[in-house]
Design a protein around this motif. Structure first.
Motif, PDB file in Angstrom:
ATOM      1  N   SER A   1     -16.224   9.985  -6.131  1.00  0.00           N
ATOM      2  CA  SER A   1     -16.205   9.796  -7.532  1.00  0.00           C
ATOM      3  C   SER A   1     -16.395   8.372  -7.670  1.00  0.00           C
ATOM      4  O   SER A   1     -16.219   7.663  -9.242  1.00  0.00           O
ATOM      5  CB  SER A   1     -15.047  10.205  -7.873  1.00  0.00           C
ATOM      6  N   GLY A   2     -16.504   7.431  -6.641  1.00  0.00           N
ATOM      7  CA  GLY A   2     -16.597   5.962  -6.842  1.00  0.00           C
ATOM      8  C   GLY A   2     -15.393   5.347  -7.117  1.00  0.00           C
ATOM      9  O   GLY A   2     -15.033   4.192  -7.450  1.00  0.00           O
ATOM     10  N   ALA A   3     -14.131   6.045  -6.624  1.00  0.00           N
ATOM     11  CA  ALA A   3     -12.943   5.346  -6.652  1.00  0.00           C
ATOM     12  C   ALA A   3     -12.510   4.662  -5.405  1.00  0.00           C
ATOM     13  O   ALA A   3     -11.502   3.976  -5.397  1.00  0.00           O
ATOM     14  CB  ALA A   3     -11.862   6.613  -6.786  1.00  0.00           C
ATOM     15  N   VAL A   4     -13.412   4.390  -4.306  1.00  0.00           N
ATOM     16  CA  VAL A   4     -13.093   3.583  -3.092  1.00  0.00           C
ATOM     17  C   VAL A   4     -13.943   2.463  -3.105  1.00  0.00           C
ATOM     18  O   VAL A   4     -15.306   2.756  -3.128  1.00  0.00           O
ATOM     19  CB  VAL A   4     -12.967   4.555  -1.795  1.00  0.00           C
ATOM     20  N   LYS A   5     -13.278   1.478  -2.668  1.00  0.00           N
ATOM     21  CA  LYS A   5     -14.100   0.145  -2.229  1.00  0.00           C
ATOM     22  C   LYS A   5     -13.869  -0.393  -0.988  1.00  0.00           C
ATOM     23  O   LYS A   5     -12.743  -0.281  -0.577  1.00  0.00           O
ATOM     24  CB  LYS A   5     -13.896  -0.773  -3.300  1.00  0.00           C
ATOM     25  N   VAL A   6     -14.960  -0.522  -0.394  1.00  0.00           N
ATOM     26  CA  VAL A   6     -15.050  -1.370   0.953  1.00  0.00           C
ATOM     27  C   VAL A   6     -15.705  -2.826   0.879  1.00  0.00           C
ATOM     28  O   VAL A   6     -16.514  -2.833   0.709  1.00  0.00           O
ATOM     29  CB  VAL A   6     -15.822  -0.275   2.239  1.00  0.00           C
ATOM     30  N   ASN A   7     -14.560  -3.512   1.262  1.00  0.00           N
ATOM     31  CA  ASN A   7     -14.990  -5.175   1.183  1.00  0.00           C
ATOM     32  C   ASN A   7     -15.560  -5.292  -0.392  1.00  0.00           C
ATOM     33  O   ASN A   7     -16.576  -6.020  -0.290  1.00  0.00           O
ATOM     34  CB  ASN A   7     -16.029  -5.441   2.349  1.00  0.00           C
TER      35      ASN A   7
ATOM     36  N   LEU B   1      -9.905  -2.096   1.952  1.00  0.00           N
ATOM     37  CA  LEU B   1     -10.159  -1.017   1.216  1.00  0.00           C
ATOM     38  C   LEU B   1      -9.388  -0.985   0.171  1.00  0.00           C
ATOM     39  O   LEU B   1      -8.167  -1.184   0.246  1.00  0.00           O
ATOM     40  CB  LEU B   1      -9.970   0.572   2.051  1.00  0.00           C
ATOM     41  N   SER B   2      -9.884  -0.589  -1.102  1.00  0.00           N
ATOM     42  CA  SER B   2      -9.026  -0.496  -2.340  1.00  0.00           C
ATOM     43  C   SER B   2      -9.196   1.139  -2.772  1.00  0.00           C
ATOM     44  O   SER B   2     -10.544   1.198  -2.870  1.00  0.00           O
ATOM     45  CB  SER B   2      -9.374  -1.320  -3.243  1.00  0.00           C
ATOM     46  N   VAL B   3      -8.292   1.723  -2.896  1.00  0.00           N
ATOM     47  CA  VAL B   3      -8.466   3.085  -3.441  1.00  0.00           C
ATOM     48  C   VAL B   3      -7.949   3.384  -4.834  1.00  0.00           C
ATOM     49  O   VAL B   3      -6.355   2.947  -4.866  1.00  0.00           O
ATOM     50  CB  VAL B   3      -7.728   4.219  -2.376  1.00  0.00           C
TER      51      VAL B   3
ATOM     52  N   TYR C   1      -5.776  -1.747   1.049  1.00  0.00           N
ATOM     53  CA  TYR C   1      -5.382  -1.744   2.316  1.00  0.00           C
ATOM     54  C   TYR C   1      -6.154  -2.419   3.267  1.00  0.00           C
ATOM     55  O   TYR C   1      -7.416  -2.847   2.836  1.00  0.00           O
ATOM     56  CB  TYR C   1      -5.395  -0.206   2.861  1.00  0.00           C
ATOM     57  N   GLN C   2      -5.809  -3.094   4.208  1.00  0.00           N
ATOM     58  CA  GLN C   2      -6.850  -3.596   5.422  1.00  0.00           C
ATOM     59  C   GLN C   2      -6.561  -2.832   6.682  1.00  0.00           C
ATOM     60  O   GLN C   2      -5.358  -2.678   7.115  1.00  0.00           O
ATOM     61  CB  GLN C   2      -6.363  -5.004   5.525  1.00  0.00           C
ATOM     62  N   LEU C   3      -7.926  -2.790   7.386  1.00  0.00           N
ATOM     63  CA  LEU C   3      -7.593  -2.234   8.764  1.00  0.00           C
ATOM     64  C   LEU C   3      -7.701  -3.520   9.626  1.00  0.00           C
ATOM     65  O   LEU C   3      -8.728  -4.061   9.869  1.00  0.00           O
ATOM     66  CB  LEU C   3      -9.134  -1.298   8.865  1.00  0.00           C
ATOM     67  N   THR C   4      -6.553  -3.953   9.960  1.00  0.00           N
ATOM     68  CA  THR C   4      -6.233  -5.082  10.635  1.00  0.00           C
ATOM     69  C   THR C   4      -6.770  -5.074  12.110  1.00  0.00           C
ATOM     70  O   THR C   4      -7.106  -6.185  12.675  1.00  0.00           O
ATOM     71  CB  THR C   4      -5.017  -5.577  10.552  1.00  0.00           C
ATOM     72  N   SER C   5      -6.777  -3.953  12.732  1.00  0.00           N
ATOM     73  CA  SER C   5      -6.739  -3.934  14.299  1.00  0.00           C
ATOM     74  C   SER C   5      -7.264  -2.479  14.438  1.00  0.00           C
ATOM     75  O   SER C   5      -6.792  -1.547  14.113  1.00  0.00           O
ATOM     76  CB  SER C   5      -5.662  -4.513  14.941  1.00  0.00           C
ATOM     77  N   ILE C   6      -8.419  -2.373  15.382  1.00  0.00           N
ATOM     78  CA  ILE C   6      -8.736  -1.297  16.126  1.00  0.00           C
ATOM     79  C   ILE C   6      -8.265  -1.316  17.510  1.00  0.00           C
ATOM     80  O   ILE C   6      -8.989  -2.328  18.416  1.00  0.00           O
ATOM     81  CB  ILE C   6     -10.277  -0.933  16.012  1.00  0.00           C
ATOM     82  N   GLU C   7      -7.155  -0.489  17.998  1.00  0.00           N
ATOM     83  CA  GLU C   7      -6.483  -0.890  19.244  1.00  0.00           C
ATOM     84  C   GLU C   7      -7.256  -0.111  20.339  1.00  0.00           C
ATOM     85  O   GLU C   7      -6.797  -0.503  21.321  1.00  0.00           O
ATOM     86  CB  GLU C   7      -5.161  -0.466  19.191  1.00  0.00           C
ATOM     87  N   GLY C   8      -8.299   0.594  20.240  1.00  0.00           N
ATOM     88  CA  GLY C   8      -8.670   1.526  21.375  1.00  0.00           C
ATOM     89  C   GLY C   8      -8.647   2.812  21.019  1.00  0.00           C
ATOM     90  O   GLY C   8      -8.113   3.304  19.990  1.00  0.00           O
TER      91      GLY C   8
END
Length: 258
Positions: free
Chosen positions: A205-211, A228-230, A236-243
């Protein structure tokens, strides 16, 4: 050139080209170049394009230290930039606060209704009843004359100094999540604590933005440091991908701006 592109997503290539064009202006004309307002992702890209050679420098400023949107000043190494070089103007909105309130979306929508680009505006600041915003100085006279209404509310604006800006307090909530994939719908579902079907509906619906870009593809793959903004749920921010876990799931660290 190809080596630079491979570090970024395909949809970011037009901005990389723009940044390379700005860089060439400094190299060929040996003079400063001021950009419109950039979001944090664009600033990261610009910094990568400029590199650390020292021949070309870049500084960012958006009116106050914690500003999210900032103008970039690119300049040759001989130049000594001043705050005035960023050409910023702050405004405060005067409105009947006893009878109405102004929200961020209302303010942005009304500013865009002036027919100007979003890139000409910096942060929009709402702190209690105080409503302020920052724009490029080259449009300030037009804004001063033409910005007379927010929604159905009649308003006026007054110029204020950058020192009068009331920067908002920023707080974050940190949490760890385990998800089955890095797809946008999967991570979004974990962030907002809703079903995957709900997150898919929000995305489509276009309610989500990435960067800061609206994305309507639930299968889009997220990367570390993506924002991400919803709509209706926050940013929100995906601060780390730990594996990965032993069960082949992804371990993520996430921050929510409060």
């Amino acid at each position: 050139m190809d080596n630079l592109y491979q570090h970024f997503r395909k949809e970011e290539q037009p901005f990389i080209d723009q940044a390379l064009e700005w860089k060439s202006i400094i190299t060929e004309q040996y003079r400063p170049k001021l950009t419109d307002f950039l979001d944090p992702r664009e600033r990261d890209i610009l910094s990568a394009v400029i590199g650390g050679t020292g021949e070309i420098q870049v500084e960012f400023f958006g009116g106050f230290e914690e500003s999210e949107r900032k103008r970039a000043l690119l300049y040759p190494e001989y130049y000594r930039p001043e705050q005035e070089d960023f050409q910023l103007q702050a405004f405060e909105v005067i409105y009947p606060e006893k009878f109405t309130s102004i929200g961020h979306r209302q303010l942005l929508g009304s500013l865009m209704g002036l027919g100007l680009k979003r890139e000409k505006f910096g942060d929009l600041l709402i702190s209690g009843e105080t409503v302020q915003f920052i724009c490029a100085k080259e449009i300030s006279n037009y804004v001063h004359m033409q910005f007379t209404q927010v929604g159905k509310t009649k308003v006026t604006v007054k110029e204020i100094s950058l020192g009068c800006i009331q920067s908002p307090d920023k707080h974050v909530e940190r949490k760890d999540e385990i998800v089955s994939s890095l797809r946008l719908d999967v991570v979004c579902s974990a962030m907002i604590r809703q079903s995957r079907q709900k997150s898919q509906a929000l995305i489509k619906s276009g309610a989500v933005k990435v960067n800061w870009r609206t994305l309507e593809d639930p299968s889009f793959t997220l990367e570390e440091n993506d924002y991400l903004s919803v709509r209706g749920y926050g940013r929100y921010q995906l601060t780390s991908i730990e594996g990965k876990t032993k069960k082949d799931k992804w371990k993520l660290s996430i921050e929510k701006q409060l």
